[in-house]
Scaffold this motif. Sequence first.
Motif, short mmCIF file in Angstrom:
data_model
loop_
_atom_site.label_atom_id
_atom_site.label_comp_id
_atom_site.label_asym_id
_atom_site.label_seq_id
_atom_site.Cartn_x
_atom_site.Cartn_y
_atom_site.Cartn_z
N LEU A 1 -4.37 3.06 4.82
CA LEU A 1 -4.40 1.60 4.77
C LEU A 1 -3.04 1.00 5.12
CD1 LEU A 1 -6.59 0.93 1.62
CD2 LEU A 1 -7.08 0.26 3.96
N SER A 2 -1.99 1.64 4.66
CA SER A 2 -0.66 1.16 5.00
C SER A 2 -0.40 1.23 6.50
CB SER A 2 0.40 1.98 4.25
OG SER A 2 1.69 1.53 4.56
N ARG B 1 -4.55 5.41 0.76
CA ARG B 1 -3.52 4.36 0.70
C ARG B 1 -2.54 4.49 1.85
NH1 ARG B 1 -1.44 3.03 -5.16
NH2 ARG B 1 -0.53 1.37 -3.95
N PHE C 1 0.83 -1.21 0.00
CA PHE C 1 0.00 0.00 0.00
C PHE C 1 0.87 1.26 0.00
CE2 PHE C 1 -3.61 -2.56 1.78
CZ PHE C 1 -4.46 -2.35 0.70
#
Length: 140
Positions: free
Chosen positions: A128-129, A125, A31
Amino acid sequence: MDEELPGAIGTSASLALRLGQTVFSVASLLFMCVGVEFYAYTSFCFLVTIKGLTIPWSLTLAMVDAFSVFVKRPSRQIQIVSIIVIGDWVLSFLSLAAACSTASVADFMITEAGAFFCGRKLCSRYQLSAAMAFLSWCIW
Protein backbone atom coordinates in the motif's frame (compact mmCIF):
# COMPACT_ATOMS: atom_id res chain seq x y z
CA MET A 1 -0.92 36.16 -24.66
CA ASP A 2 -2.31 35.79 -21.20
CA GLU A 3 -3.46 32.19 -21.65
CA GLU A 4 -3.36 29.92 -18.61
CA LEU A 5 -2.12 26.42 -19.10
CA PRO A 6 -3.96 23.73 -17.11
CA GLY A 7 -1.94 23.01 -13.99
CA ALA A 8 0.27 26.09 -14.35
CA ILE A 9 1.67 27.64 -11.20
CA GLY A 10 -0.85 29.82 -9.43
CA THR A 11 -3.98 28.13 -10.79
CA SER A 12 -6.68 26.17 -9.02
CA ALA A 13 -5.67 23.05 -10.98
CA SER A 14 -2.13 23.37 -9.67
CA LEU A 15 -3.49 23.75 -6.15
CA ALA A 16 -5.53 20.56 -6.53
CA LEU A 17 -2.52 18.67 -7.92
CA ARG A 18 -0.27 19.83 -5.08
CA LEU A 19 -2.84 18.84 -2.48
CA GLY A 20 -3.17 15.43 -4.17
CA GLN A 21 0.59 14.97 -4.05
CA THR A 22 0.60 15.84 -0.39
CA VAL A 23 -2.28 13.50 0.49
CA PHE A 24 -0.77 10.51 -1.34
CA SER A 25 2.70 11.22 0.07
CA VAL A 26 1.34 11.41 3.62
CA ALA A 27 -0.59 8.17 3.06
CA SER A 28 2.54 6.45 1.75
CA LEU A 29 4.55 7.68 4.71
CA LEU A 30 1.90 6.59 7.22
CA PHE A 31 1.53 3.11 5.71
CA MET A 32 5.30 2.70 5.87
CA CYS A 33 6.03 4.18 9.29
CA VAL A 34 3.16 3.53 11.70
CA GLY A 35 3.87 0.35 13.62
CA VAL A 36 6.32 -0.97 11.04
CA GLU A 37 10.04 -1.52 11.34
CA PHE A 38 10.88 -0.06 7.95
CA TYR A 39 14.44 0.92 8.88
CA ALA A 40 15.68 -2.64 8.34
CA TYR A 41 15.51 -2.16 4.55
CA THR A 42 17.37 0.52 2.64
CA SER A 43 14.70 0.98 -0.04
CA PHE A 44 12.05 1.63 2.61
CA CYS A 45 14.30 4.19 4.29
CA PHE A 46 14.79 5.81 0.88
CA LEU A 47 11.03 6.06 0.41
CA VAL A 48 10.55 7.59 3.85
CA THR A 49 13.31 10.13 3.20
CA ILE A 50 11.95 11.16 -0.20
CA LYS A 51 8.38 11.42 1.07
CA GLY A 52 9.71 13.45 3.99
CA LEU A 53 11.08 15.90 1.42
CA THR A 54 8.06 15.77 -0.90
CA ILE A 55 5.47 16.65 1.73
CA PRO A 56 6.89 20.06 2.75
CA TRP A 57 7.73 20.88 -0.90
CA SER A 58 4.18 20.14 -2.06
CA LEU A 59 2.58 21.89 0.92
CA THR A 60 4.67 25.01 0.37
CA LEU A 61 3.78 25.15 -3.30
CA ALA A 62 0.12 24.48 -2.44
CA MET A 63 0.18 27.51 -0.16
CA VAL A 64 1.74 29.60 -2.94
CA ASP A 65 -0.94 28.38 -5.34
CA ALA A 66 -3.71 29.07 -2.82
CA PHE A 67 -2.43 32.59 -2.29
CA SER A 68 -2.24 33.16 -6.04
CA VAL A 69 -5.75 31.79 -6.58
CA PHE A 70 -7.33 33.90 -3.83
CA VAL A 71 -5.45 37.07 -4.77
CA LYS A 72 -6.04 36.28 -8.48
CA ARG A 73 -2.50 37.30 -9.36
CA PRO A 74 -0.29 34.34 -10.28
CA SER A 75 3.45 34.87 -10.07
CA ARG A 76 5.18 34.29 -13.39
CA GLN A 77 8.69 35.44 -12.50
CA ILE A 78 11.21 33.35 -14.40
CA GLN A 79 13.46 32.80 -11.36
CA ILE A 80 10.64 31.43 -9.24
CA VAL A 81 9.30 29.24 -12.02
CA SER A 82 12.83 27.91 -12.71
CA ILE A 83 13.34 26.94 -9.07
CA ILE A 84 9.96 25.19 -8.97
CA VAL A 85 10.60 23.33 -12.22
CA ILE A 86 14.04 22.12 -11.09
CA GLY A 87 12.73 21.12 -7.66
CA ASP A 88 9.79 19.26 -9.19
CA TRP A 89 12.06 17.55 -11.68
CA VAL A 90 14.50 16.32 -9.01
CA LEU A 91 11.80 15.23 -6.56
CA SER A 92 9.84 13.53 -9.34
CA PHE A 93 12.77 11.32 -10.30
CA LEU A 94 13.62 10.57 -6.69
CA SER A 95 9.99 9.78 -5.90
CA LEU A 96 9.73 7.38 -8.84
CA ALA A 97 12.97 5.68 -7.83
CA ALA A 98 11.78 5.30 -4.23
CA ALA A 99 8.39 3.93 -5.30
CA CYS A 100 9.99 1.43 -7.70
CA SER A 101 12.53 0.21 -5.17
CA THR A 102 9.88 -0.16 -2.48
CA ALA A 103 7.56 -2.04 -4.82
CA SER A 104 10.33 -4.41 -5.93
CA VAL A 105 11.43 -5.19 -2.38
CA ALA A 106 7.83 -5.69 -1.25
CA ASP A 107 7.21 -7.97 -4.23
CA PHE A 108 10.33 -9.97 -3.44
CA MET A 109 9.30 -10.31 0.19
CA ILE A 110 5.89 -11.65 -0.81
CA THR A 111 6.69 -13.92 -3.76
CA GLU A 112 10.22 -15.21 -3.17
CA ALA A 113 10.71 -15.07 0.56
CA GLY A 114 7.21 -16.00 1.62
CA ALA A 115 6.31 -15.39 5.23
CA PHE A 116 9.92 -15.43 6.37
CA PHE A 117 10.48 -11.68 6.08
CA CYS A 118 7.06 -10.30 6.86
CA GLY A 119 3.59 -11.41 7.75
CA ARG A 120 0.57 -10.97 5.50
CA LYS A 121 -0.54 -7.73 7.17
CA LEU A 122 2.95 -6.21 7.19
CA CYS A 123 3.64 -7.04 3.53
CA SER A 124 0.30 -5.59 2.49
CA ARG A 125 1.20 -2.33 4.25
CA TYR A 126 4.46 -2.21 2.29
CA GLN A 127 2.48 -2.73 -0.92
CA LEU A 128 0.00 0.00 0.00
CA SER A 129 2.84 2.37 0.76
CA ALA A 130 4.40 1.67 -2.64
CA ALA A 131 1.02 2.16 -4.34
CA MET A 132 0.49 5.50 -2.63
CA ALA A 133 4.03 6.54 -3.63
CA PHE A 134 3.24 5.68 -7.27
CA LEU A 135 -0.01 7.66 -7.11
CA SER A 136 1.88 10.61 -5.65
CA TRP A 137 4.36 10.40 -8.51
CA CYS A 138 1.63 10.09 -11.16
CA ILE A 139 0.15 13.42 -10.10
CA TRP A 140 3.48 15.14 -10.65
